[in-house]
Design a protein around this motif. Structure first.
Motif, PDB file in Angstrom:
ATOM      1  N   LEU A 362      36.354 -50.590 -10.304  1.00  0.00           N
ATOM      2  CA  LEU A 362      37.662 -50.448 -10.962  1.00  0.00           C
ATOM      3  C   LEU A 362      38.693 -51.376 -10.323  1.00  0.00           C
ATOM      4  CD1 LEU A 362      37.937 -46.568 -11.470  1.00  0.00           C
ATOM      5  CD2 LEU A 362      37.423 -48.313 -13.194  1.00  0.00           C
ATOM      6  N   GLY A 363      38.651 -51.498  -8.997  1.00  0.00           N
ATOM      7  CA  GLY A 363      39.593 -52.369  -8.307  1.00  0.00           C
ATOM      8  C   GLY A 363      39.414 -53.825  -8.684  1.00  0.00           C
ATOM      9  N   MET A 364      38.154 -54.284  -8.740  1.00  0.00           N
ATOM     10  CA  MET A 364      37.913 -55.671  -9.106  1.00  0.00           C
ATOM     11  C   MET A 364      38.231 -55.916 -10.578  1.00  0.00           C
ATOM     12  SD  MET A 364      37.274 -57.014  -6.301  1.00  0.00           S
ATOM     13  CE  MET A 364      37.233 -58.618  -7.104  1.00  0.00           C
ATOM     14  N   GLY A 365      37.939 -54.928 -11.429  1.00  0.00           N
ATOM     15  CA  GLY A 365      38.300 -55.068 -12.839  1.00  0.00           C
ATOM     16  C   GLY A 365      39.795 -55.176 -13.023  1.00  0.00           C
ATOM     17  N   LEU A 366      40.559 -54.325 -12.318  1.00  0.00           N
ATOM     18  CA  LEU A 366      42.017 -54.378 -12.401  1.00  0.00           C
ATOM     19  C   LEU A 366      42.542 -55.688 -11.847  1.00  0.00           C
ATOM     20  CD1 LEU A 366      44.734 -53.000 -12.973  1.00  0.00           C
ATOM     21  CD2 LEU A 366      44.601 -51.976 -10.685  1.00  0.00           C
ATOM     22  N   ALA A 367      41.929 -56.184 -10.773  1.00  0.00           N
ATOM     23  CA  ALA A 367      42.371 -57.445 -10.173  1.00  0.00           C
ATOM     24  C   ALA A 367      42.289 -58.592 -11.167  1.00  0.00           C
ATOM     25  CB  ALA A 367      41.526 -57.748  -8.932  1.00  0.00           C
ATOM     26  N   THR A 368      41.221 -58.630 -11.970  1.00  0.00           N
ATOM     27  CA  THR A 368      41.079 -59.714 -12.950  1.00  0.00           C
ATOM     28  C   THR A 368      42.127 -59.619 -14.058  1.00  0.00           C
ATOM     29  OG1 THR A 368      39.478 -58.484 -14.301  1.00  0.00           O
ATOM     30  CG2 THR A 368      38.597 -59.852 -12.521  1.00  0.00           C
ATOM     31  N   LEU A 369      42.593 -58.409 -14.317  1.00  0.00           N
ATOM     32  CA  LEU A 369      43.635 -58.230 -15.339  1.00  0.00           C
ATOM     33  C   LEU A 369      45.022 -58.577 -14.804  1.00  0.00           C
ATOM     34  CD1 LEU A 369      42.504 -54.839 -16.956  1.00  0.00           C
ATOM     35  CD2 LEU A 369      42.092 -57.159 -17.812  1.00  0.00           C
ATOM     36  N   LEU A 370      45.245 -58.285 -13.515  1.00  0.00           N
ATOM     37  CA  LEU A 370      46.559 -58.510 -12.924  1.00  0.00           C
ATOM     38  C   LEU A 370      46.856 -59.985 -12.696  1.00  0.00           C
ATOM     39  CD1 LEU A 370      46.756 -55.619 -10.276  1.00  0.00           C
ATOM     40  CD2 LEU A 370      47.869 -55.745 -12.525  1.00  0.00           C
ATOM     41  N   ASN A 371      45.846 -60.764 -12.368  1.00  0.00           N
ATOM     42  CA  ASN A 371      46.072 -62.181 -12.093  1.00  0.00           C
ATOM     43  C   ASN A 371      44.870 -62.996 -12.553  1.00  0.00           C
ATOM     44  OD1 ASN A 371      46.756 -64.718 -11.107  1.00  0.00           O
ATOM     45  ND2 ASN A 371      47.601 -63.903  -9.198  1.00  0.00           N
ATOM     46  N   LYS A 372      44.855 -63.378 -13.812  1.00  0.00           N
ATOM     47  CA  LYS A 372      43.725 -64.094 -14.385  1.00  0.00           C
ATOM     48  C   LYS A 372      43.552 -65.488 -13.795  1.00  0.00           C
ATOM     49  CE  LYS A 372      43.802 -61.659 -18.818  1.00  0.00           C
ATOM     50  NZ  LYS A 372      43.874 -61.783 -20.295  1.00  0.00           N
ATOM     51  N   ARG A 373      44.624 -66.037 -13.232  1.00  0.00           N
ATOM     52  CA  ARG A 373      44.547 -67.399 -12.706  1.00  0.00           C
ATOM     53  C   ARG A 373      43.668 -67.502 -11.461  1.00  0.00           C
ATOM     54  NH1 ARG A 373      50.803 -68.754 -12.109  1.00  0.00           N
ATOM     55  NH2 ARG A 373      50.665 -66.652 -11.252  1.00  0.00           N
ATOM     56  N   LYS A 374      43.324 -66.375 -10.869  1.00  0.00           N
ATOM     57  CA  LYS A 374      42.487 -66.388  -9.674  1.00  0.00           C
ATOM     58  C   LYS A 374      41.011 -66.122  -9.986  1.00  0.00           C
ATOM     59  CE  LYS A 374      46.108 -65.451  -6.357  1.00  0.00           C
ATOM     60  NZ  LYS A 374      46.491 -64.798  -5.082  1.00  0.00           N
ATOM     61  N   TYR A 375      40.695 -66.071 -11.272  1.00  0.00           N
ATOM     62  CA  TYR A 375      39.311 -65.765 -11.664  1.00  0.00           C
ATOM     63  C   TYR A 375      38.886 -66.677 -12.794  1.00  0.00           C
ATOM     64  CZ  TYR A 375      40.300 -61.650  -8.905  1.00  0.00           C
ATOM     65  OH  TYR A 375      40.654 -60.828  -7.871  1.00  0.00           O
ATOM     66  N   GLU A 376      37.660 -67.172 -12.702  1.00  0.00           N
ATOM     67  CA  GLU A 376      37.106 -68.002 -13.767  1.00  0.00           C
ATOM     68  C   GLU A 376      36.839 -67.132 -14.999  1.00  0.00           C
ATOM     69  OE1 GLU A 376      33.678 -69.758 -12.033  1.00  0.00           O
ATOM     70  OE2 GLU A 376      34.825 -71.016 -10.644  1.00  0.00           O
ATOM     71  N   ALA A 377      36.574 -67.787 -16.111  1.00  0.00           N
ATOM     72  CA  ALA A 377      36.421 -67.068 -17.375  1.00  0.00           C
ATOM     73  C   ALA A 377      35.303 -66.036 -17.307  1.00  0.00           C
ATOM     74  CB  ALA A 377      36.163 -68.059 -18.509  1.00  0.00           C
ATOM     75  N   GLU A 378      34.181 -66.420 -16.686  1.00  0.00           N
ATOM     76  CA  GLU A 378      33.064 -65.479 -16.612  1.00  0.00           C
ATOM     77  C   GLU A 378      33.387 -64.292 -15.704  1.00  0.00           C
ATOM     78  OE1 GLU A 378      32.093 -68.891 -13.734  1.00  0.00           O
ATOM     79  OE2 GLU A 378      32.908 -68.641 -15.753  1.00  0.00           O
ATOM     80  N   GLU A 379      34.228 -64.531 -14.675  1.00  0.00           N
ATOM     81  CA  GLU A 379      34.635 -63.430 -13.804  1.00  0.00           C
ATOM     82  C   GLU A 379      35.556 -62.465 -14.534  1.00  0.00           C
ATOM     83  OE1 GLU A 379      34.877 -64.801  -9.270  1.00  0.00           O
ATOM     84  OE2 GLU A 379      36.061 -66.094 -10.577  1.00  0.00           O
ATOM     85  N   GLN A 380      36.383 -62.991 -15.405  1.00  0.00           N
ATOM     86  CA  GLN A 380      37.256 -62.125 -16.189  1.00  0.00           C
ATOM     87  C   GLN A 380      36.433 -61.231 -17.119  1.00  0.00           C
ATOM     88  OE1 GLN A 380      40.344 -64.470 -18.104  1.00  0.00           O
ATOM     89  NE2 GLN A 380      40.557 -65.770 -16.294  1.00  0.00           N
ATOM     90  N   ASP A 381      35.383 -61.782 -17.696  1.00  0.00           N
ATOM     91  CA  ASP A 381      34.501 -60.970 -18.535  1.00  0.00           C
ATOM     92  C   ASP A 381      33.742 -59.945 -17.685  1.00  0.00           C
ATOM     93  OD1 ASP A 381      35.247 -62.250 -20.841  1.00  0.00           O
ATOM     94  OD2 ASP A 381      33.637 -63.720 -20.774  1.00  0.00           O
TER      95      ASP A 381
END
Length: 477
Positions: A362-381
């Motif tokens: 849940l923490g990593m999922g929320l992190a990708t939503l809070l700051n998308k610029r720090k995650y590649e597209a596949e990480e966001q998915d």
């Protein structure tokens, strides 16, 4: 040019399908005919046929766990790489077939002194491949990926049966014998019974292919049942992992032995399974089982001694163990400790564990939503998949992030899980079933449910904020 592909990631969810899509789109852009088979959680899709293989100029296998039935590609050029390579560099992988850099599958074993040039080329490719892959991680994740459904189904069926059919007694929540919900509970328990043998069996399959299945599963069963070597607790998940690797490498060693041609046909179905199973079983019963079981019991006793005045310290230790290897040995020791405490009438331990379990995904999922610029597209998915897994208490949802950036992700999820565990422990949150996450609360198995969600929410936010503070921005496509 006609190419084929296979994609498979440890969890069989996001990366498997992202890699397949990247390969297909890139191949179309380059004018290459390509078909990609996915080996995900729901099984094989878009399966490669014998006709496809016969017509193919080569196969790309992008996988972080063992791929099923690779022998069908013998004699074809096969490029093996990690699933993330297919997502990041699909064009580079495809172009290797144009330059002839890809080895022929099976030729390494058959190469002789007359093929020194070819052998050197193959060795170079294998060396490069090994530098990109961690075989121990790949074998372990293969076992974990097959084990996860047994954990989830077993835990949820037990939770449902206790929540609906359970009745409060002085010894805790119990289900009346002979009732329908007792039957449902027994089915859930059966699911849990298969966990360790499945884990061991498919670790061994990853190492030795099908000949490793029988010794791996039998070894895992022996590891889980201490009655074989005089232990009440058994060697648990640590023993199961050791049994899986032991079975795999023993079967692989026997498989490579030179035998008369008349015996060769029965090697995979008779000779290898019999001798490897016997060796693994005897080693575990007479040499390994008792020491490993004693280690598990010592860890459990140590955790048990931390109760009472040291409840905060205990919660911190359990939270850290849960998050550290996300479903691995440390996680399972803490989990099994909490489960054993339920049987002793102490449901507070499992309550803190239930909150900590879902914080990493849940923490990593929320992190990708809070700051998308720090995650590649596949990480966001992958973050979206992690959120879903977190709701069902599947800690492994954070593994893709930890594997890619362990120095930032692992400390962040450990701190978040520790925070959640401490809040839950001090708030007297209880959990009457051996599982965690919001799904357990949905089945009324959690006491002080309000504080359970407070603990979960705070731990999740702590993880997300901390990991985003540590990570740097990445270039976006």
């Amino acid at each position: 040019m006609k190419l084929l592909g296979i994609t498979s990631c440890p969890n069989g969810i996001a990366h498997t399908y992202m890699a397949a899509e990247k390969l297909s789109k890139t191949a179309a852009k380059l004018g290459v005919d390509m078909k990609v088979e996915t080996q995900g959680t729901i099984g094989i899709e878009n399966e490669l046929t014998p006709e496809d293989i016969a017509a193919a100029d080569g196969i790309i296998i992008a996988a972080d766990k063992a791929v099923l039935n690779k022998e069908r590609f013998k004699g074809k050029r096969v490029l093996e790489t990690r699933v993330t390579s297919a997502i990041k560099n699909p064009e580079e992988l495809i172009k290797q077939f144009e330059t002839g850099e890809v080895p022929i599958y099976g030729e390494v074993e058959e190469a002789t002194g007359d093929k020194k040039g070819t052998l050197k080329s193959i060795q170079e490719v294998k060396k490069e491949r090994k530098s990109k892959q961690n075989p121990i991680y790949r074998h372990l994740m293969n076992g974990v990926s097959y084990m996860i459904p047994f954990v989830v189904i077993g835990g949820l069926l037990i939770a449902i049966s206790l929540a609906i059919g359970g009745q409060p007694t002085p010894e805790g929540v119990k289900i009346p014998d002979g009732s329908f919900w007792k039957t449902v509970n027994d089915i859930g328990v059966a699911g849990f019974t298969f966990m360790i043998p499945i884990l061991s069996g498919f670790i061994a399959v990853s190492i030795a292919d099908r000949p490793g299945l029988v010794p791996g599963m039998v070894g895992g069963y022996i590891a889980a049942n201490g009655s074989f070597y005089g232990s009440a607790a058994g060697a648990g998940f640590i023993g199961g992992i050791i049994a899986g690797f032991l079975a795999g490498y023993i079967a692989k060693f026997i498989k490579k032995l030179k035998v008369p041609s008349v015996i060769q046909p029965i090697m995979p179905i008779l000779i290898i399974p019999i001798f490897s199973t016997l060796i693994v079983g005897l080693l575990f019963i007479f040499v390994l089982g008792t020491p490993i079981a004693n280690l598990m019991e010592a860890m459990t006793s140590w955790l048990n001694s931390m109760q009472g005045a040291s409840s905060i310290v205990l919660a911190m230790i359990l939270g850290a163990m849960i998050a550290f290897d996300m479903g691995g040995p440390f996680n399972k020791v803490a989990f099994l400790f909490g489960a054993s405490m339920i049987g002793q009438g102490n449901t507070f331990i499992m309550g803190s564990i239930a909150a900590a379990i879902c914080v990493p995904p849940l923490g990593m999922g929320l992190a990708t939503l809070l700051n998308k610029r720090k995650y590649e597209a596949e990480e966001q998915d992958a973050g979206k998949a992690a959120l879903a897994m977190g709701l069902f208490g599947i800690t492994e949802g954070a593994i893709p992030f930890a594997a890619k950036d362990p120095l930032r992700v692992i400390p962040s999820i450990i701190v978040g899980s520790m925070v959640a565990a401490v809040i839950a422990m001090e708030s007297k949150v209880t959990d009457s079933v051996p599982h965690g996450g919001p799904i357990v609360a949905a089945f009324n198995a959690v006491g002080h449910v309000g504080m359970f969600f407070v603990a979960l929410a705070v731990g999740t936010v702590v993880t997300a904020v901390l990991v985003n503070a540590l990570k740097k921005e990445v270039p976006q496509d």
